[in-house]
Write a protein that holds these residues in place. Structure first.
Motif, PDB file in Angstrom:
ATOM      1  N   CYS A 266       1.447   4.955   1.784  1.00 50.54           N
ATOM      2  CA  CYS A 266       1.107   5.704   2.995  1.00 50.54           C
ATOM      3  C   CYS A 266       0.333   6.972   2.634  1.00 50.54           C
ATOM      4  CB  CYS A 266       2.374   6.056   3.761  1.00 50.54           C
ATOM      5  SG  CYS A 266       2.086   6.994   5.267  1.00 50.54           S
ATOM      6  N   ALA A 267      -0.742   7.245   3.385  1.00 47.61           N
ATOM      7  CA  ALA A 267      -1.592   8.403   3.128  1.00 47.61           C
ATOM      8  C   ALA A 267      -0.912   9.716   3.499  1.00 47.61           C
ATOM      9  CB  ALA A 267      -2.894   8.266   3.903  1.00 47.61           C
TER      10      ALA A 267
ATOM     11  N   LYS B 220       0.861  -1.187   0.000  1.00 44.26           N
ATOM     12  CA  LYS B 220       0.000   0.000   0.000  1.00 44.26           C
ATOM     13  C   LYS B 220       0.890   1.228   0.000  1.00 44.26           C
ATOM     14  CE  LYS B 220      -4.047  -1.633   2.463  1.00 44.26           C
ATOM     15  NZ  LYS B 220      -4.995  -1.304   3.520  1.00 44.26           N
TER      16      LYS B 220
ATOM     17  N   GLU C  78      -7.974  -1.666   6.748  1.00 40.92           N
ATOM     18  CA  GLU C  78      -8.078  -0.369   7.419  1.00 40.92           C
ATOM     19  C   GLU C  78      -6.738   0.352   7.581  1.00 40.92           C
ATOM     20  OE1 GLU C  78      -9.581  -3.154   9.214  1.00 40.92           O
ATOM     21  OE2 GLU C  78     -11.338  -2.820   7.986  1.00 40.92           O
TER      22      GLU C  78
ATOM     23  N   LYS D 168      -3.699   2.553   6.911  1.00 37.62           N
ATOM     24  CA  LYS D 168      -3.494   3.681   6.006  1.00 37.62           C
ATOM     25  C   LYS D 168      -2.088   4.269   6.093  1.00 37.62           C
ATOM     26  CE  LYS D 168      -8.245   5.218   6.614  1.00 37.62           C
ATOM     27  NZ  LYS D 168      -9.096   6.302   7.082  1.00 37.62           N
ATOM     28  N   TYR D 169      -1.403   4.024   7.202  1.00 38.22           N
ATOM     29  CA  TYR D 169      -0.130   4.693   7.459  1.00 38.22           C
ATOM     30  C   TYR D 169       0.990   3.686   7.613  1.00 38.22           C
ATOM     31  CZ  TYR D 169      -3.739   8.011   8.709  1.00 38.22           C
ATOM     32  OH  TYR D 169      -4.859   8.788   8.696  1.00 38.22           O
TER      33      TYR D 169
END
Length: 53
Positions: free
Chosen positions: A17-18, A15, A36, A38-39
């Motif tokens: 990182c937001a 993923k 869930e 995100k970071y």
């Protein structure tokens, strides 16, 4: 045993990182809540909380 695990990390989900935009890979501790996540780190999670306040 080590021969079976060779190259395993290349197949882990990734993923972005937001907060910092860096890619990060799945970790075992995120097994239950990977959708869930995100970071990439506590630092980015805390920085995101600071932005909202």
């Amino acid at each position: 045993m080590h021969m079976r695990l060779r190259g395993f990390k290349a197949h882990l989900p990734v993923k972005v990182c937001a907060v910092c935009g860096r890619p990060f890979q799945w970790r075992r501790k995120w097994t239950q809540n990977w959708p869930e996540v995100k970071y990439c780190s506590e630092r980015c999670r805390n920085e995101a909380r600071g932005r909202k306040a």
